[in-house]
Design an enzyme around this catalytic site. Structure first.
Site, short mmCIF file in Angstrom:
data_model
loop_
_atom_site.label_atom_id
_atom_site.label_comp_id
_atom_site.label_asym_id
_atom_site.label_seq_id
_atom_site.Cartn_x
_atom_site.Cartn_y
_atom_site.Cartn_z
CG ASP A 22 -2.25 1.08 1.25
OD1 ASP A 22 -2.70 1.27 -0.04
OD2 ASP A 22 -2.70 1.29 2.50
N GLY A 23 0.06 2.01 -0.46
CA GLY A 23 1.02 3.47 -0.24
C GLY A 23 1.01 3.76 -1.71
CG ASN A 24 1.54 1.57 -5.17
OD1 ASN A 24 2.64 1.63 -4.58
ND2 ASN A 24 1.47 0.35 -6.01
N GLY A 25 -0.44 5.35 -4.33
CA GLY A 25 -0.96 6.61 -5.16
C GLY A 25 -0.02 8.24 -4.04
NE ARG A 35 -4.82 6.88 -6.73
CZ ARG A 35 -4.19 7.02 -5.43
NH1 ARG A 35 -4.24 7.62 -4.40
NH2 ARG A 35 -4.79 4.94 -5.19
CG ASN A 70 -7.81 -1.91 -4.72
OD1 ASN A 70 -7.25 -2.58 -4.58
ND2 ASN A 70 -8.11 -0.45 -3.73
CD1 TRP A 71 -12.50 -6.05 -8.39
CD2 TRP A 71 -12.64 -4.78 -10.21
NE1 TRP A 71 -12.31 -6.79 -9.56
CE2 TRP A 71 -11.65 -5.92 -11.01
CE3 TRP A 71 -12.62 -3.91 -12.02
CZ2 TRP A 71 -11.94 -7.00 -11.82
CZ3 TRP A 71 -11.65 -4.40 -13.04
CH2 TRP A 71 -11.75 -6.35 -13.02
NE ARG A 73 -7.73 2.48 -5.38
CZ ARG A 73 -6.45 2.33 -4.43
NH1 ARG A 73 -5.69 2.74 -5.95
NH2 ARG A 73 -6.52 1.68 -3.65
NE ARG A 190 -2.72 -1.41 4.30
CZ ARG A 190 -4.18 -1.21 4.70
NH1 ARG A 190 -4.80 -2.34 5.18
NH2 ARG A 190 -4.32 -0.27 3.46
CB SER A 198 -7.76 -3.91 3.12
OG SER A 198 -7.77 -2.33 3.90
C1 IPE Z 1 -5.46 -2.62 0.34
O1 IPE Z 1 -5.48 -1.39 -0.30
C2 IPE Z 1 -4.87 -3.39 -1.15
C3 IPE Z 1 -4.15 -3.76 -1.52
C4 IPE Z 1 -3.27 -3.13 -1.40
C5 IPE Z 1 -3.96 -4.32 -2.94
P1 IPE Z 1 -6.54 -0.48 -0.50
O2 IPE Z 1 -5.15 1.01 -0.78
O3 IPE Z 1 -6.90 -0.67 -1.25
O4 IPE Z 1 -6.29 -0.49 1.26
P2 IPE Z 1 -7.64 0.68 1.65
O5 IPE Z 1 -8.98 1.17 1.15
O6 IPE Z 1 -7.23 1.80 1.85
O7 IPE Z 1 -8.36 -0.09 3.31
C1 IPE Z 2 -2.03 0.30 -3.87
O1 IPE Z 2 -1.07 1.49 -3.87
C2 IPE Z 2 -1.70 -0.09 -4.85
C3 IPE Z 2 -3.38 -0.47 -4.26
C4 IPE Z 2 -3.70 -0.69 -4.01
C5 IPE Z 2 -3.97 -1.13 -5.96
P1 IPE Z 2 -2.62 3.07 -3.62
O2 IPE Z 2 -2.57 2.28 -4.93
O3 IPE Z 2 -3.90 2.41 -2.58
O4 IPE Z 2 -1.75 3.67 -2.99
P2 IPE Z 2 -2.81 4.89 -1.57
O5 IPE Z 2 -3.45 3.98 -0.07
O6 IPE Z 2 -3.60 6.10 -2.69
O7 IPE Z 2 -0.85 5.55 -1.65
MG MG Z 3 -3.51 2.72 -0.47
#
Ligand code: IPE
Ligand code: IPE
Ligand code: MG
Length: 248
Positions: A22-25, A35, A70-71, A73, A190, A198
């Site tokens: 998590d945290g790419n965005g 993102r 994530n679908w 988004r 995580r 999640s």
């Molecule tokens: C969890 O990350 C799912 C993945 C890493 C693929 P999210 O960014 O979707 O989680 P929430 O919604 O913030 O809990």
């Molecule tokens: C994790 O990064 C990748 C996926 C959930 C697909 P995010 O895209 O959730 O990045 P943040 O949490 O918004 O930083």
């Molecule tokens: Mg995330």
């Protein structure tokens, strides 16, 4: 600088490590980037975690790449992310074979495009003889989807007489999950600073050790992985027993 890999007790490495990447965005946002650029950088971190897991002698590495939720988004992000994952896997497949990495995918395959499904199946098939670390990519996965799916299959098998209702046990339920045949994760990592699961492997992480780091996924490196393993090795896993019982 010495790698923490040398500090890992090779007699106590977790057999199965699961990672919520998590945290790419937020990584991208902090740099004023789109993102999607964070997801691109995240692919490199996937390569690093697989390499680190191989070096540490991990048997199973389950990576949460795309959740059922994530679908929801924005469509552009979903399309970009799924495309990135499929293209990256295709590109990395020769490298995985060279490094003896076996790929598996868990999740609701049917929701992916036919082209993505075909591409994933090719990668899975061409790494099927590899005997090193087994990497499971959780794609279009959620634990509640998986449990409902297992319930449907079990009910259907009971109705058709393939199983007896009285034979339903914890082990049988496990065998209906996408992780059938794999040990439960010993360690769940995580990244990204949030401390929640999640909808990931809810049944399987019943007794996993949890490790949270504030690092955004694209910043994840081999040393962070080793630090998590070392932290894991310092913990006493009691499985409900007393400390004295565990010591004996
Ligand atoms: C969890 O990350 C799912 C993945 C890493 C693929 P999210 O960014 O979707 O989680 P929430 O919604 O913030 O809990
Ligand atoms: C994790 O990064 C990748 C996926 C959930 C697909 P995010 O895209 O959730 O990045 P943040 O949490 O918004 O930083
Ligand atoms: Mg995330």
């Amino acid at each position: 600088m010495k790698s923490q890999l040398e500090l890992i007790d090779s007699s106590k490495v977790p057999e199965h490590v699961a990672v919520i990447m998590d945290g790419n965005g937020r990584w991208a946002k902090a740099r004023g980037l789109e993102r999607t650029r964070g997801h691109v950088a995240g692919v490199e971190a996937v390569r690093r975690v697989i390499e680190a897991a191989s070096k540490a002698g991990i048997g199973y590495l389950t990576l949460y790449a795309f959740s059922t939720e994530n679908w929801n988004r924005p469509k552009e992000e979903v399309d970009a992310l799924l495309n990135l994952i499929v293209v990256a896997l295709e590109r990395e497949t020769p490298g995985m074979i060279a490094n003896n990495v076996r790929l598996g995918v868990i999740g609701d395959f049917a929701r992916l495009s036919p082209e993505s499904q075909a591409s994933l199946l090719r990668s899975i098939e061409s790494t099927s003889a590899c005997s090193g670390v087994r990497v499971n990519l959780a794609l279009s996965y959620s634990s509640r989807w998986e449990l409902a799916e297992a319930a449907r299959k079990m009910a259907s098998d009971a109705v058709s007489g393939r199983i007896e209702v009285s034979d339903i046990s914890e082990d049988m339920l496990s065998s209906y999950l996408t992780t059938a045949g794999m040990p439960d994760p010993d360690l769940l990592i995580r990244t990204g600073g949030d401390e929640r699961v999640s909808n990931f492997l809810l049944w399987q992480i019943a007794y996993s050790e949890l490790y949270f780091t504030d690092k955004y996924w694209p910043d994840f490196d081999e040393e962070t992985f080793y630090a998590a393993i070392i932290d894991y090795q310092s913990r006493e896993r009691r499985f409900g027993k007393t400390s004295e019982q565990v010591a004996n």
